[in-house]
Design a protein around this motif. Sequence first.
Motif, PDB file in Angstrom:
ATOM      1  N   SER A  52      29.474 -36.339 -26.874  1.00 12.77           N
ATOM      2  CA  SER A  52      29.302 -36.100 -25.440  1.00 12.77           C
ATOM      3  C   SER A  52      28.012 -35.335 -25.160  1.00 12.77           C
ATOM      4  CB  SER A  52      30.490 -35.285 -24.914  1.00 12.77           C
ATOM      5  OG  SER A  52      30.189 -34.765 -23.639  1.00 12.77           O
ATOM      6  N   ILE A 128      38.530 -27.245 -18.928  1.00  5.91           N
ATOM      7  CA  ILE A 128      37.073 -27.136 -18.951  1.00  5.91           C
ATOM      8  C   ILE A 128      36.624 -26.266 -17.783  1.00  5.91           C
ATOM      9  CG2 ILE A 128      34.923 -28.462 -18.667  1.00  5.91           C
ATOM     10  CD1 ILE A 128      36.383 -30.869 -19.900  1.00  5.91           C
ATOM     11  N   MET A 192      42.369 -37.962 -22.813  1.00  3.33           N
ATOM     12  CA  MET A 192      40.915 -37.863 -22.917  1.00  3.33           C
ATOM     13  C   MET A 192      40.493 -38.381 -24.293  1.00  3.33           C
ATOM     14  SD  MET A 192      38.361 -34.680 -21.868  1.00  3.33           S
ATOM     15  CE  MET A 192      39.032 -34.074 -20.351  1.00  3.33           C
ATOM     16  N   ASP A 233      42.568 -43.482 -22.855  1.00  4.95           N
ATOM     17  CA  ASP A 233      42.149 -43.655 -21.467  1.00  4.95           C
ATOM     18  C   ASP A 233      40.653 -43.877 -21.311  1.00  4.95           C
ATOM     19  OD1 ASP A 233      41.320 -41.118 -22.142  1.00  4.95           O
ATOM     20  OD2 ASP A 233      42.837 -40.098 -20.942  1.00  4.95           O
ATOM     21  N   GLY A 234      39.941 -44.063 -22.426  1.00  5.57           N
ATOM     22  CA  GLY A 234      38.511 -44.312 -22.318  1.00  5.57           C
ATOM     23  C   GLY A 234      37.719 -43.066 -21.980  1.00  5.57           C
ATOM     24  N   ASP A 235      38.392 -41.944 -21.817  1.00  7.37           N
ATOM     25  CA  ASP A 235      37.683 -40.715 -21.503  1.00  7.37           C
ATOM     26  C   ASP A 235      37.379 -39.936 -22.783  1.00  7.37           C
ATOM     27  OD1 ASP A 235      37.271 -41.007 -18.841  1.00  7.37           O
ATOM     28  OD2 ASP A 235      39.088 -39.975 -18.232  1.00  7.37           O
ATOM     29  N   THR A 236      36.175 -39.402 -22.851  1.00  9.11           N
ATOM     30  CA  THR A 236      35.714 -38.725 -24.055  1.00  9.11           C
ATOM     31  C   THR A 236      35.620 -37.234 -23.807  1.00  9.11           C
ATOM     32  OG1 THR A 236      34.361 -40.638 -24.599  1.00  9.11           O
ATOM     33  CG2 THR A 236      33.841 -38.592 -25.735  1.00  9.11           C
ATOM     34  N   THR A 238      34.726 -33.170 -24.383  1.00  7.91           N
ATOM     35  CA  THR A 238      33.556 -32.355 -24.667  1.00  7.91           C
ATOM     36  C   THR A 238      33.772 -31.515 -25.915  1.00  7.91           C
ATOM     37  OG1 THR A 238      34.523 -30.636 -23.286  1.00  7.91           O
ATOM     38  CG2 THR A 238      32.991 -32.153 -22.234  1.00  7.91           C
ATOM     39  N   GLU A 287      49.127 -39.985 -23.678  1.00 12.67           N
ATOM     40  CA  GLU A 287      49.859 -39.446 -22.534  1.00 12.67           C
ATOM     41  C   GLU A 287      50.661 -40.544 -21.837  1.00 12.67           C
ATOM     42  OE1 GLU A 287      47.035 -35.580 -21.710  1.00 12.67           O
ATOM     43  OE2 GLU A 287      46.637 -37.415 -20.611  1.00 12.67           O
ATOM     44  N   TYR A 406      51.643 -41.183 -17.439  1.00 18.89           N
ATOM     45  CA  TYR A 406      50.240 -40.773 -17.561  1.00 18.89           C
ATOM     46  C   TYR A 406      49.769 -40.147 -16.245  1.00 18.89           C
ATOM     47  CZ  TYR A 406      45.208 -40.857 -18.348  1.00 18.89           C
ATOM     48  OH  TYR A 406      43.883 -40.478 -18.474  1.00 18.89           O
ATOM     49  N   ILE A 407      50.148 -40.771 -15.153  1.00 24.13           N
ATOM     50  CA  ILE A 407      49.751 -40.258 -13.835  1.00 24.13           C
ATOM     51  C   ILE A 407      50.398 -38.897 -13.600  1.00 24.13           C
ATOM     52  CG2 ILE A 407      49.678 -40.744 -11.351  1.00 24.13           C
ATOM     53  CD1 ILE A 407      48.239 -42.893 -12.864  1.00 24.13           C
ATOM     54  N   ASN A 410      48.634 -36.241 -15.635  1.00 24.53           N
ATOM     55  CA  ASN A 410      47.245 -35.934 -15.328  1.00 24.53           C
ATOM     56  C   ASN A 410      46.944 -35.639 -13.872  1.00 24.53           C
ATOM     57  OD1 ASN A 410      45.772 -35.999 -17.866  1.00 24.53           O
ATOM     58  ND2 ASN A 410      46.686 -38.043 -17.992  1.00 24.53           N
ATOM     59  N   TYR A 413      47.878 -31.528 -13.945  1.00 24.52           N
ATOM     60  CA  TYR A 413      47.718 -30.846 -15.229  1.00 24.52           C
ATOM     61  C   TYR A 413      47.293 -29.403 -15.045  1.00 24.52           C
ATOM     62  CZ  TYR A 413      45.363 -29.740 -19.701  1.00 24.52           C
ATOM     63  OH  TYR A 413      44.936 -29.153 -20.850  1.00 24.52           O
TER      64      TYR A 413
END
Lengths: 415, 415
Positions: A52, A128, A192, A233-236, A238, A287, A406-407, A410, A413
């Motif tokens: 990232s 974060i 993530m 979820d395709g999220d990366t 940090t 998730e 998942y919804i 997130n 959260y």
Amino acid sequence: MAPKGGFPALPVIEGARFAAAAAGVRYTTGRLDVALMELCAGSTVAAVFTRSATRAAPVLDGEEKLARIATGSAGSGDAGFAIIVNAGNANAFTGAAGSGSVEAVSKAVGERLGIPAGHVFMSSTGVIGEPLKHERIVAVLDGLKSDLDGAALPRAAEAIRTTDTFAKGASAEVAIGGGTVRIAGIAKGSGMIAPDMATMLVYLFTDAPIDQPLLQAMVSRASDRTFNCITVDGDTSTSDTLICGATGKAKGVARLTDAESDDARAFEKALHGVMLDLAHQVVRDGEGATKFVEVRVTGARSDEDARKVALATANSPLVKTALAGEDPNWGRIVMAVGKSGAEADRDRLAIRLGDLTIAEKGWVAEGYREEDGAAYMKRDELVIGIDLGLGDGESVVWTCDLTHQYITINADYRS
Amino acid sequence: MAPKGGFPALPVIEGARFAAAAAGVRYTTGRLDVALMELCAGSTVAAVFTRSATRAAPVLDGEEKLARIATGSAGSGDAGFAIIVNAGNANAFTGAAGSGSVEAVSKAVGERLGIPAGHVFMSSTGVIGEPLKHERIVAVLDGLKSDLDGAALPRAAEAIRTTDTFAKGASAEVAIGGGTVRIAGIAKGSGMIAPDMATMLVYLFTDAPIDQPLLQAMVSRASDRTFNCITVDGDTSTSDTLICGATGKAKGVARLTDAESDDARAFEKALHGVMLDLAHQVVRDGEGATKFVEVRVTGARSDEDARKVALATANSPLVKTALAGEDPNWGRIVMAVGKSGAEADRDRLAIRLGDLTIAEKGWVAEGYREEDGAAYMKRDELVIGIDLGLGDGESVVWTCDLTHQYITINADYRS
């Protein structure tokens, strides 16, 4: 989708000790949220970090330390290593205070264990953008030190969890060079999650005697084929970090120095197996996940094209919701192939669910019956096969479905 | 999030007529599912199609027809045009039968309206991979022909819906060259929406007299800045189509031939406005959407980098669920910037919600209070501002949140 039988029994890795504590970093319910891991003098370490562009303070610090260790410029000789991990706060996007926290904690850990601060790696996972109250971590270090125990790796696995529904562990034993080498690993991660290391923390320990460059090469290679092939979820994140420590304490085993030797190959294979097991556990704990899905792409013009198709499919919200709904809606797979950016020819494309050929040559397969597809979709573990019919390029990616849960997890959260 | 006041009043476009019917293509409840649109002799048409590698049969057919019309090789002189649209079945991944259906319907429409089949465009939207029962469309053509009416565009907007919760229309009038030119448009789309034209069908009609190449250039340009800047789920359809027909019937208006003329600019601006309005309506009707979100990226090294950041943010499930949860979780925006692949420097990055600066210089902004962010997130329309502080690159993308309702709609759409 926790593994049947619960957390596995892990072998003791001589030269490695562990402890966990409830420091109240963020949680106030007394749950474990800090783990300390110690590697004896003479150990080697290798690591992989998130790519990232907004890497967290501990990751930036870890990259620097690893570079100095790998080049022998850390100036700390044979000193041991320590890893300190907290859950609840990622110490990411926290400005100068963030690196200050890493420095303060590294120094405090090093002082207590008699290890140079340059040999102390820190990982943080959680929210974060909020300053880390690192004094809470420092406050539990004396207790952690006195609790250090070679059998306490499962407690560390508990402590590093955030939204994980189960602690993740895996191990292997492999006979090499007249002795036995053990590998034990733990991981955390459930959202993530995407290639290039997601919100994932992985710690591996082995008693193998092995040179640092060789260990680093093995870890990097295995990481590319395991943790970099999963997506929730395709999220990366940090903060992603994988650290592998080798104590060299296995009895009767000659030091591994040659990547081409049979011993090194056997060890690498076992290491890869442990990492793949942990990576799959992360996906199974995705998730809200109710399905574990392998997307296997063959016949692409190149491996890179195959990976584009695999990821486009595995990350497509429409594919993932069809999986959740147990709907054999293979049209959405056609869509994902089309949007992937990879070369594709509708009339050469074949789509399979397990052994069931659903579509081929630009149309639904002869003899395919919707009820067969629907029955297959009810399984917990699915294999989507996509053959592009163009070349030899291949790729495998593992993912899960996208559900209401998942919804729920997130959309609420933090606040 | 239907527009207040319902479907807008649309001006009559002289030379264009419309009709809709319930053909039972897939639905059996008597709902409208076929629309016919006719453009008088002497009209010009321009179009934009999906770039998916698995484009549907009607799209492949439309591309060929447009190319022949644009190069003057259609051999049909001043003949008018027709557009026939069905909802419920996308006629995608249907092999040779798929193109056969397009051919049969085009021929049947052409015969009834006295238009060459090469001037008949077909669009299909709905389920992928099931043969289209095109005879059901042919069966209603006589009725459609006798119903053709210049005021029936709203009925066509109804007929092209699939999961859309409201019909979408927009219009403009612009004074040019001593007369008034009118533009009226309709669109459909709410899921499988992502740049490069999503499951989106858009039909625009104008009485402007305009050369085909100029109209095509304007439509392509405006499409890049409107429909290619919206995303609901990052999924790209196999069927997206935008067709713009210009009848040239506006009274007292000189033919538009020069892109640089004041008249052409005024017309293009109005056309862009209608397309932007329709694009925003598609996002507002995003499956399950409760928020309309503008992601505005500035200060990137290039426009391309800015677009990467905007799309990574707009497509991130973690950002979209935070929006659904009204959670000012800007850490997820930091994450999205980091994973976008664009050049970014944590210490130059600034993040805003509306006029509220939340983070800057690598940390939470001085004076930012979480309750202000939380209050802002309760709005229906949000602007996320991301400044990378590196250059002049800019991009704007519009999206919506990711809610339970999206899962409900898509986990049980077909079976």
